[in-house]
Structure formats: structure tokens, C-alpha cells
Design an enzyme around this catalytic site. Structure first.
Site, PDB file in Angstrom:
ATOM      1  CB  ALA A   1     -40.186 -47.073 -28.484  1.00 25.23           C
TER       2      ALA A   1
ATOM      3  N   GLY B   1     -39.171 -46.486 -33.675  1.00 30.21           N
ATOM      4  CA  GLY B   1     -38.348 -47.688 -33.522  1.00 30.21           C
ATOM      5  C   GLY B   1     -38.747 -48.791 -34.495  1.00 30.21           C
TER       6      GLY B   1
ATOM      7  CD  GLU C   1     -35.032 -45.186 -34.662  1.00 29.72           C
ATOM      8  OE1 GLU C   1     -35.811 -45.459 -33.724  1.00 29.72           O
ATOM      9  OE2 GLU C   1     -34.062 -44.440 -34.542  1.00 29.72           O
TER      10      GLU C   1
ATOM     11  CD  GLU D   1     -38.708 -41.745 -33.439  1.00 28.84           C
ATOM     12  OE1 GLU D   1     -39.016 -41.124 -34.484  1.00 28.84           O
ATOM     13  OE2 GLU D   1     -38.343 -42.931 -33.431  1.00 28.84           O
TER      14      GLU D   1
END
Ligand code: CAA
Length: 702
Positions: free
Chosen positions: A62, A103, A106, A126
Site C-alpha cells: 500500500a 498489499g 496480497e 505490515e
């Protein structure tokens, strides 16, 4: 220009993310990917899709700088994009080089397959930001790797190399030519049929014994002390085994939301940017290029020199380990070998890695063969005359471009530099023991150190995996200058009636690996007495040095190795000791100090507020460039709990007014000259400001 480029190759749509530096999943990237996918699905000439990163990496996660802004919640959100990936009738392959993190991984887990080059790394880091993977990572990863691997990988945030990741089932294939290999893989899936989406593969998460989770929690309880995220990660991975995918996802969303709102998340993200900011030096512009450092010489083969040599060897840099004492050199090399052997026996390096690393360290007995080094680091004991002698020798023996660093922890860099004809190339390079493990590298600029020298050492620090921080030249530099306030204050509190157990318990509950008194015992006190005798002479007249360490040593209690110090020891177990307390009480009486009880809150304030006050004085004096640099130094050099963001960030979170109040009390008690409030702190509190305002106030004059 779009953040995602679209091209068709061999009936495969290739979506290239072009969003430097790390292709983070900003709104622009998410939009580009959604549009690219829609275009590929609408294109009848396209049978499959490859998502690949432009530049040096796949998607590193992210966009952290977008957190808390409207863009982070704007559609297409990552989860919307993931649903589109999983629903795609045309197979999607994630083509991974560099890193696929957070992310980024992911998203790749919602592709039909993952293809990587061998040098790629994947991970869900994370936890290091105080978060958990919020886009299904806790639910999909265990479906590929099984629960135990996922628990370890997600709670540590470790990066997995592609070869390991393939073995664990995260990567489907490793190829040499990523683009061509991924296109071929995608076409094959289009022809042979794609596997079920990861979310539907349930065999590895069915029938898992709940004891696995309880055992994992119990095993790590101590390690996670004070941190919220790791325990929540275990909860959500457990939910992935006993709830449906959608229920587990809802639970992951809820836990992610809680963590996103936590102070620890704010602190850890502060720290993430702080570490990167610390490498940027305002008066060393980006145009100043670091010199390449291919070969280094370390002078002094003691514990420190050996550890520094290993730091270079581990990072692939050839190093000469120089000691004029042949026996010391042999002992030093034996210690290096032993450290590698321990790593080998623990499985953290392979035999080949050990051989390679050892092979990079060349022991040498003199200064004759230094014509090929780009940098020297002196790591002998703290004696100015000796250091000057060594620098004069290095000045003659090394090529003119070579940088000369000193690992001194307290001596004057300018005085050392004056022994050479190149003071612009002399710099402090202060490592922390054990140097092959500890991440802090305190670079110390002398009055003549050049921008190029600074740029080189900061870049080199990063290259060898350290967190470099630039300090000004003063006694103790950034870190050790602050440390004395912490350790001395623990002694002041003992005199006034707090017990070693109480002080250490408070420090450890806060997140320090070991409290200050247990630390004293571990380090041993005999030598500390000599250092303190020197320091005592330089103290201002209004300050008294506590003498508890001296009293302990006189009583033969020199620390853990002698079986007693502030505690008594049975093996490694530290136990409260009434005899130590009696010595402390007698010393308090001798000094005429009345003893009282302390609350834990007061102990916490007295241990840690003075760090912040002293840090503010370092900012005032230009010893530290930014408050966040001090945070980086203390997290990496002194084990200050990273989830607080570092002492300065923490101080601001709890309120600088509280820090100021403690400084006023301690100034009155211990002497205003050193313990009294920093002027900067007073101004910031008076004007309701924070560290970000400090540079302007300092520039105006305090
Ligand atoms: N978002 C925004 N900026 C990022 C970023 C991210 N995820 N990752 C790196 N950057 C920026 C850095 O701040 C730095 O910027 P400056 O040059 O302006 O200082 C630049 O990218 C380069 O970063 P590094 O100096 O760290 O470069 P590196 O090559 O040493 O390391 C890296 C690259 C391994 C990707 C490292 O930057 C890293 O670990 N990044 C963080 C990865 C991460 O934590 N991802 C998870 C994000 S959270 C998430 O994804 C939540 C979710 O579930 C949706």
C-alpha cells in the site's frame, strides 16, 4: 501518463506498473490496474493477463504516505481490485521481481499464479508498521503455506526469498526472463485451465488444532511485550481456520481498522519514514555522489573491529582486518569464525555463505598493503594519542581518495583528523556492539568533513544494512550523550528508595529488552568505575555523581559474572537481593537522602523524560539534525521500543509539557546545568508547538 502501461504480447495483456520509486498501490496505480484489467477482458485478442512492475520492483505494498488521506479509501480500493482479479475469466499471472510486499503480495495472491525471478522477495511486513495485512493476506497466505509458516512469516514480517517462497507454495514458478516467462506461463494457464483461486483452496486451513495458536502465543508472549499487532495477527490467522472466508475477511477488516487507529501504528509509520529521512542531509545535496567503497580496512581486531569487519563481509564487501599484535589478530579471527559457526549451527547461514563471508575477511599484520582500500575504520581502544598515531599511519598508507573513519564513541573527531593531511575525509563511524548485529551507525561529522565523505558513509551504512544517522561532534554524540541521563537517573531513584526490581520492571514493561540495572549487572561494573572517575571530574559544580556502582564494586558485587550486583544471580536467573538493598540504603543515609516510595508512573517519567529533554538540547546545539534522527539512533542503538516511535516521538505523544515538568523537578534535584529544561523545550511548550517547529525556532534564536 497512466501509472499502469498496457501492452499486448503474444495474446497476453501485460500491465506494467510504472509508479516509482516502489510502485506502491496508490489510487493512481489501483485505477490503472482496474482499467488495464477491464481493457484486457474486453479485448477479444487477449487470452490472459500478466501484471509486472516497471523499474526495480513489483509492488512494495500500500502507499504508506496515502494512509489517512481520502485517496486511501477511494475506489477502486485494493479489495475491489482483488475481487476483480479473482473473478477474471482470463487467467492473471503476477510477475515478480524486486519485492512483492504487503498489499503488493496480497494482490498477487488474488492472481491465478505467481511467477518470479530467483532474486525476488515476497512478504507481509505490515506488522512492522503496527498493522496486519488488511487485504486478505492473513486468510490467503495460510491457504498456500499452511498455518505454521504463515504465523511465523506474518508476525515477523520477514521477507521470503523466491526460492523459499516457491518451496512454501507462495510462488508457482521461478524463471530467468521474467516478462517472457510470465507471458508463457499465462498462455499455458489460458490453454490448460487456471487453478482455483487461493481463497477457495481450503485443505491447509481445515482441521487445524487450536493448540497450534495457543502454543504460538505462549512461545512469543515475551518477545511481543508491549506490541499489539502480532497478537492480533494470530487471532485473524486462527479465524482463517475456523470461519468461512467471508467471515474471516470481515474479522480481518475489523482488526485492521483497530490497528490502523492505534498509536502504535502511528509510531511505527513515523519510524519507517524517520529511518529514510535520516539518510537525507540538508547540506549534502543529492547531486553529491557517494564514492564507491569496494574494499575496507578495519584497524583493531577486538570484539568491535571483528564485528565491523563482519558487517562488511556479510554485505559482500572485501575487508582487511588489521592488527599489529599477531596474537590479538589470531584471537580476533577466531572470534569471527566462532560467530559464523554459531550462525551456521542455528541454521541462519549456510556453510557456503559462511565460507564466502570468511573468505572476504583478510587478516593483515601491518600498514604495508593498504594501497587498494577505499575506506579505513579504526576500532582500537579510546586513547587519543594512539588514535592519532594510527590516523597518521593511515594517511600515508591509504590512497588519497580513501575515507578514514573512527569508531570512537566519545573522542573529538577534529583532534583525530588533525593527525592527517585530509581532515575533509575523516569522519566518525560509530558502530554499536555487537557490530555485526546492531543496526545503528552513528556517523559523526567533524568541522572539516566534506559533503562527499558524509554522502559516502551514509550510503555505505545503508548498503551494509545499518540505519545510519548523522551526528555533530560532541561528547557522546547523539546516543551516548543521552544514555547517561537514563542510567544515572536509575541510580538517583535507587538512592531515593525505589528498588532495582521496580525500576527494571517498569523499563521492561515499557519495552526495553532489559532494565537499566540488570543491564549494569550484565555489562559488569568494574570498568564502569574507571569511566565514572574520569566523568566525575568534568561534572558541573551543581551536580553530584551517585556512587552506588562504586559501593557495589567495593562490596565485590561487580555484576552478573561475579554472581551479584544490583541483584544476585542463580545461573542466569536474577533475584532480588536484600544485601544489595542494604548497601543502597546505607549509601542513601551517608548522603543524607531521605528514602520514599515511587509509583511506576513516576519511575517511567524519570527514566525516559530526561532523554527527550537532552535530545532537545542536541537539536538546539545542532548535534542532531532532526528529532526523528534521535528516534532512529535510540531504536537501533539502545533498544528503545520501536512501537513507541522512539523517545522524541513518544515524548511528543505523551505531551512535551510533561517532559518539561520532569526536567524542572530533576533540575532542582540534580543540578540545573545539565538536568534543567532545554530552552527549545520551554519555547515549544510555551507556544504549543512540536518538533516540526523546532528548526524555525532554533533559526530565530532561542
Ligand atoms: N509507500 C510509500 N512509499 C514507500 C513505500 C510504501 N509502501 N515503500 C517505500 N517507499 C518509499 C520510501 O519512503 C523511500 O522514499 P524516499 O526515497 O523519498 O525516502 C523510497 O520509497 C525508497 O524506499 P527505501 O529507501 O526503503 O528503498 P529500499 O530499496 O531500501 O527498500 C522496500 C525498498 C523493501 C520496498 C522498502 O521501502 C520497504 O520495506 N517498504 C515498505 C514495504 C511495506 O511495508 N509494505 C506494506 C505496506 S502496508 C500495506 O500494504 C497494508 C495493506 O495490507 C494494504
Amino acid at each position: 501518463m497512466s501509472a499502469v502501461e498496457y501492452a499486448v504480447e503474444n495474446e497476453v495483456a501485460v500491465l506494467t506498473v510504472a509508479y516509482p520509486p516502489v510502485n506502491a498501490l496508490s489510487l493512481a496505480v489501483r485505477t490503472g490496474l482496474a482499467e488495464g484489467l477491464a481493457r484486457a477482458l474486453a479485448d477479444s485478442g487477449v487470452k490472459a493477463v500478466v501484471v509486472i512492475g516497471g523499474g526495480s520492483t513489483f509492488i512494495a505494498g500500500a502507499d504508506i504516505s496515502e494512509f489517512g488521506t481520502p485517496n486511501s479509501a477511494a475506489e477502486p480500493r485494493l479489495q475491489t481490485l482483488q475481487a476483480q482479479f479473482e473473478a477474471s475469466p482470463k487467467p492473471i499471472v503476477a510477475a515478480i521481481h524486486g519485492t512483492a510486499l504487503g498489499g503488493g503480495l496480497e494482490l498477487a495472491l488474488t492472481a491465478h499464479a505467481r511467477v518470479a525471478v530467483a532474486s525476488a522477495k515476497v512478504g507481509l511486513p505490515e506488522v512492522k508498521l503496527g498493522l496486519l495485512p488488511g487485504a486478505g493476506g492473513t486468510i490467503r497466505l495460510p491457504r498456500l503455506t499452511g498455518v505454521e509458516v504463515a504465523l511465523e512469516a506474518v508476525t515477523t514480517g520477514r521477507h521470503l526469498g523466491a526460492v523459499e517462497a516457491e518451496r512454501l507454495g507462495v510462488i508457482d514458478a521461478i524463471v530467468d526472463d521474467l516478462r517472457a516467462g510470465s507471458v508463457a506461463y499465462a498462455l499455458k494457464l489460458a490453454t490448460d485451465g487456471a487453478p482455483a483461486p487461493v481463497r477457495d483452496r481450503n485443505d491447509k486451513v481445515s482441521g487445524v488444532d487450536p493448540k497450534v495458536f495457543d502454543d504460538f502465543r505462549a512461545k512469543n508472549r515475551k518477545k511481543w511485550r508491549g506490541q499489539i499487532a502480532p497478537a492480533r495477527i494470530v487471532d485473524v490467522i486462527e479465524a482463517a481456520t475456523n470461519r468461512s472466508f467471508d467471515e474471516a475477511k470481515a474479522y480481518e477488516n475489523q482488526a485492521f481498522g483497530e490497528l490502523m487507529a492505534s498509536d502504535q501504528r502511528k509510531a511505527l509509520i513515523h519510524y519507517f519514514f524517520a529511518e529514510r529521512e535520516a539518510r537525507k542531509i540538508p547540506d549534502v545535496p543529492a547531486e553529491v555522489k557517494p564514492l564507491p567503497v569496494r574494499k575496507v580496512v578495519v584497524i583493531g581486531s577486538g570484539l568491535m573491529g571483528g564485528g565491523i569487519a563482519m558487517s562488511f563481509a556479510n554485505a559482500g564487501i572485501a575487508v582487511k582486518l588489521l592488527d599489529v599484535n599477531a596474537e590479538a589478530l589470531e584471537r580476533g579471527m577466531a572470534a569471527v569464525r566462532k560467530t559464523y559457526e554459531t550462525s551456521l549451527s542455528r541454521g541462519s547461514i549456510s556453510q557456503a555463505q559462511m565460507d564466502e563471508r570468511l573468505g572476504r575477511i583478510q587478516p593483515i599484520g601491518g600498514y604495508d598493503d593498504l594501497g587498494d582500500v577505499d575506506m579505513a575504520i579504526e576500532a582500537v581502544f579510546e586513547d587519543m594519542a594512539l588514535k592519532q598515531e594510527i590516523f597518521a599511519l593511515l594517511d600515508k598508507a591509504t590512497p588519497p581518495h580513501a575515507i578514514l573513519g573512527t569508531n570512537t564513541s566519545s573522542l573529538d573527531i577534529d583532534q583525530i583528523a588533525s593527525a592527517t593531511s585530509r581532515p575533509d575525509k575523516v569522519i566518525g563511524a560509530h558502530f554499536f556492539s555487537p557490530a555485526n548485529v546492531m543496526k545503528l551507525l552513528e556517523a559523526v561529522r567533524g568541522s572539516q568533513t566534506s559533503a562527499e565523505t558524509i554522502a559516502t558513509v551514509m550510503a555505505l551504512g545503508k548498503q551494509i544494512g545499518k540505519a545510519p544517522v548523522l551526528a555533530g561532534n560532541c561528547d557522546g554524540f547523539i546516543g551516548n550523550r543521552m544514555l547517561q541521563y537514563y542510567t544515572v537517573n536509575a541510580e538517583y531513584m535507587l538512592e531515593r528508595g525505589a528498588t532495582p526490581e521496580q525500576i527494571d520492571r517498569v523499563a521492561e514493561a515499557f519495552g526495553m529488552a532489559m532494565g537499566p540495572l540488570a543491564m549494569r549487572d550484565l555489562a559488569g561494573m568494574a570498568q564502569a568505575v574507571n569511566v565514572r572517575a574520569v566523568r566525575k571530574k568534568t561534572l558541573p559544580v551543581d551536580e553530584r555523581m551517585p556512587e552506588l556502582v562504586e559501593r557495589m564494586v567495593e562490596a565485590g558485587r561487580i555484576g552478573q559474572r561475579s554472581g551479584s550486583g544490583f541483584y544476585r544471580y542463580e545461573g542466569r536467573d536474577r533475584l532480588p537481593d536484600p544485601e544489595a538493598i542494604a548497601i543502597i540504603t546505607a549509601e542513601a543515609q551517608r548522603q543524607g537522602i531521605e528514602q520514599r516510595t515511587f509509583t511506576d508512573e513516576e519511575i517511567l517519567a524519570r527514566l525516559f523524560h530526561p532523554l527527550v529533554n537532552e535530545g532537545a538540547k542536541e537539536l538546539e546545539e545542532g548535534i542532531a539534525i532532526r528529532a526523528s534522527d534521535i528516534d532512529v539512533a535510540w531504536v537501533n542503538g539502545y533498544g528503545f521500543p520501536i512501537h513507541t516511535g522512539g523517545p522524541m516521538f513518544w515524548g511528543e505523544q505523551i505531551g512535551l509539557d510533561k517532559v518539561l515538568e520532569t526536567a524542572r523537578v530533576l533540575g532542582a534535584e540534580n543540578g540545573q546545568t545539565r538536568w534543567g529544561p532545554s530552552k527549545l523545550l520551554e519555547r515549544l511548550v510555551a507556544e504549543g508547538k512540536g518538533w516540526k517547529d523546532a528548526p524555525a525556532l532554533i533559526a530565530q534564536g532561542l
